[in-house]
Design a protein around this motif. Structure first.
Motif, short mmCIF file in Angstrom:
data_model
loop_
_atom_site.label_atom_id
_atom_site.label_comp_id
_atom_site.label_asym_id
_atom_site.label_seq_id
_atom_site.Cartn_x
_atom_site.Cartn_y
_atom_site.Cartn_z
N LEU A 79 0.83 -1.21 0.00
CA LEU A 79 0.00 0.00 0.00
C LEU A 79 0.86 1.26 0.00
CD1 LEU A 79 -2.76 -1.05 2.55
CD2 LEU A 79 -2.83 -1.17 0.06
N ASP A 80 0.40 2.30 -0.74
CA ASP A 80 1.17 3.54 -0.81
C ASP A 80 0.66 4.55 0.22
OD1 ASP A 80 -1.15 4.78 -1.83
OD2 ASP A 80 -0.57 4.36 -3.91
N ASP A 81 1.28 5.71 0.24
CA ASP A 81 0.96 6.73 1.25
C ASP A 81 -0.50 7.16 1.20
OD1 ASP A 81 3.51 6.99 2.46
OD2 ASP A 81 4.20 8.14 0.73
N THR A 82 -1.04 7.30 -0.01
CA THR A 82 -2.43 7.77 -0.14
C THR A 82 -3.42 6.73 0.38
OG1 THR A 82 -2.60 6.92 -2.40
CG2 THR A 82 -1.85 9.19 -2.13
N GLN A 83 -3.01 5.47 0.41
CA GLN A 83 -3.91 4.42 0.88
C GLN A 83 -3.84 4.23 2.40
OE1 GLN A 83 -2.14 1.59 -1.95
NE2 GLN A 83 -4.22 1.14 -2.67
N VAL A 84 -2.64 4.18 2.96
CA VAL A 84 -2.52 3.89 4.40
C VAL A 84 -2.72 5.11 5.27
CG1 VAL A 84 -1.12 1.82 4.20
CG2 VAL A 84 -0.01 4.03 4.20
N GLN A 85 -2.16 6.26 4.90
CA GLN A 85 -2.30 7.50 5.68
C GLN A 85 -2.11 7.22 7.18
OE1 GLN A 85 -5.45 10.29 4.44
NE2 GLN A 85 -6.05 8.80 2.90
N ALA A 112 -12.78 3.35 3.51
CA ALA A 112 -11.76 3.27 2.46
C ALA A 112 -10.58 2.42 2.91
CB ALA A 112 -11.29 4.68 2.09
N TRP A 113 -10.21 2.52 4.19
CA TRP A 113 -9.09 1.70 4.71
C TRP A 113 -9.46 0.23 4.65
CZ3 TRP A 113 -5.88 -0.82 8.33
CH2 TRP A 113 -4.55 -0.37 8.34
N GLU A 121 -11.52 -1.09 2.47
CA GLU A 121 -11.54 -1.49 1.07
C GLU A 121 -10.15 -1.70 0.50
OE1 GLU A 121 -13.99 1.35 -0.96
OE2 GLU A 121 -15.87 0.50 -0.17
N ASN A 122 -9.12 -1.13 1.14
CA ASN A 122 -7.75 -1.38 0.71
C ASN A 122 -7.43 -2.88 0.70
OD1 ASN A 122 -6.95 1.29 0.33
ND2 ASN A 122 -6.32 1.54 2.45
#
Length: 460
Positions: A409-415, A451-452, A454-455
């Motif tokens: 997962l990238d930064d925009t996904q994990v935050q 959203a987290w 759904e990742n």
């Protein structure tokens, strides 16, 4: 109900303030009773008495006044598994065949009047006489089977976790094994437990079932199997319907809205058929609660602080269930864990070495590094610790699994920072912190939690 008698560690056997203070100083290497007494402001005779008549007989210190493994465990928030076990009772539901997450040390009972030819037992409302009450009796459906210690242990841990949370204790559940439990006898006692069906205005469910042990206000583990079987119990279904408020025009409108929300939630959940599997039941439950509470909040022009706090709480529970599922799907495995206690330097070094596409920011790493290593180890093993310990263990598990989603997962996904801030908001609570939540803020956090979730949906 099947009532099984067991011997298990006494979870209430814990150090008092004097024992903990003395044992804590002994763990630092101090042995001089006079110095211990001076540091604690106690009489030396009292220190000597506690050592000789309490700590040593209990096996918490040895003859050289060094803490034993049992004493160390108690200081770390565990329980004394080496002491004498206590007589306790575990419960299996004879209607649905489920172990209840309750184990008690006593059996408070009440006996009915003579039943005679009546179908249901009759009880007096008070000792002085007066009215009578006749609870609905659910018939036994499951035959008695030999219990597995692992099932009783799971019920023991879940019941203790609920009891500690109810008392404001967030330390988690002590570490014990199935071997620490002994089943007495090969047959249970048969009994009934008495609970009530109640209606709570504004709750996500039209009716709830109370916890017979009164540890929590309601018992989801009683309501859910009952709800799924009401079509086979028409008489009980009619009784429950009679308890619900009589509908007028405004209630019908609210009821229609509730049905629409439920349809929308079920449609949303249907995107992931795998959620119907038993292994995903907790995820489905918590995602459904977030979706329902979010939808209700969106219909309110002015939501109360209680409603907004409830939405944030549901978001935190969903994230916690998600990390617990991750640890089950990608376990941390066997590893050499650091010494119990807090060591920020060692913790940050472990976090720096985690193979992530989106590395942890300094602030997030610092928030996680404050976890006790014992909690992280138990989070990896039993998955019932607070969120930060669970997330720490899940991050460490990325070393063992090349397909672990946290690696990709990238930064925009994990935050990471927003994730931990949401958990902090959930833990503090809007009322306890004195901080007022805004409707838009709570809805935004719900969107983030969904959203987290759904990742990871492609791994279901």
């Amino acid at each position: 109900m099947e009532v099984w008698t067991i011997l298990a560690p006494d979870a209430n056997r814990r150090l008092n303030v004097f024992q903990e203070a003395i044992l804590g100083l002994l763990r630092t290497g101090m042995r001089d009773r006079q110095q211990i007494a001076k540091l604690l402001g106690l009489e030396e005779s009292l220190v000597a008495f506690i050592l000789a008549h309490e700590l040593m007989p209990a096996g918490w210190v040895d003859g050289q006044f060094r803490p034993t493994p049992a004493g160390e465990d108690l200081l770390s928030g565990g329980i004394d598994t080496q002491g004498a076990p206590s007589l306790q009772y575990a419960y299996r539901d004879s209607v649905f065949g489920l172990w209840l997450p309750r184990v008690s040390s006593d059996l408070p009972d009440v006996y009915p009047l003579e039943m005679g030819a009546q179908r249901f037992p009759t009880f007096r409302e008070s000792r002085e006489g007066g009215g009578e009450v006749r609870p609905f009796l659910l018939p036994r459906r499951h035959e008695i089977a030999t219990p597995a210690k692992a099932d009783i242990l799971k019920a023991w841990r879940a019941g203790l976790r609920d009891a500690r949370k109810a008392n404001g204790d967030e330390e988690g559940v002590p570490e014990i094994r199935s071997d620490d439990i002994e089943i007495l006898g090969n047959k249970p006692t048969l009994a009934y437990v008495w609970c009530e069906v109640i209606h709570v205005p504004g709750d996500l469910h039209p009716w709830l079932v109370t916890d017979p042990w009164r540890i929590t206000p309601v018992a989801r583990w009683l309501r859910e199997p009952l709800q799924g079987s009401l079509d086979t119990m028409p008489a009980l279904a009619n009784r429950i319907s009679a308890l619900l408020p009589t509908a007028d025009a405004s209630v019908l409108s609210a009821d229609a809205l509730s049905r629409q929300i439920e349809r929308d939630v079920e449609l949303h959940l249907s995107r992931w058929p795998a959620l119907e599997k038993p292994s995903f039941s907790e995820l489905k439950h918590h995602l459904g609660r977030v979706l329902r509470q979010k939808a209700r909040t969106e219909t309110l022009e002015r939501a109360t602080q209680e409603e907004l706090a409830s939405l944030v709480q549901e978001c935190g529970s969903l994230l916690e269930a998600l990390v617990q599922w991750m640890l089950e799907r990608w376990p941390a495995g066997e590893r050499v864990w650091p010494r119990d206690g807090q060591n920020r330097g060692a913790a940050e070094a472990l976090l720096d070495a985690v193979p992530l596409r989106a590395p942890l920011p300094d602030r997030s790493r610092g928030m996680l590094a404050g976890q006790n290593f014992r909690d992280i180890r138990l989070a990896a093993k039993s998955r019932d610790r607070p969120f930060k310990a669970l997330l720490f263990a899940a991050l460490l598990s990325t070393h063992e699994h090349l397909d672990h989603p946290l690696r990709e997962l990238d930064d925009t996904q994990v935050q990471w920072e927003r994730l931990l801030d949401l958990i902090g908001m959930r833990n503090k609570g809007a009322h306890a912190s004195g901080r007022r939540l805004l409707r838009g803020e709570a809805l935004s956090e719900a969107e983030f939690a969904i959203a987290w979730f759904e990742n990871f949906s492609k791994y279901f």
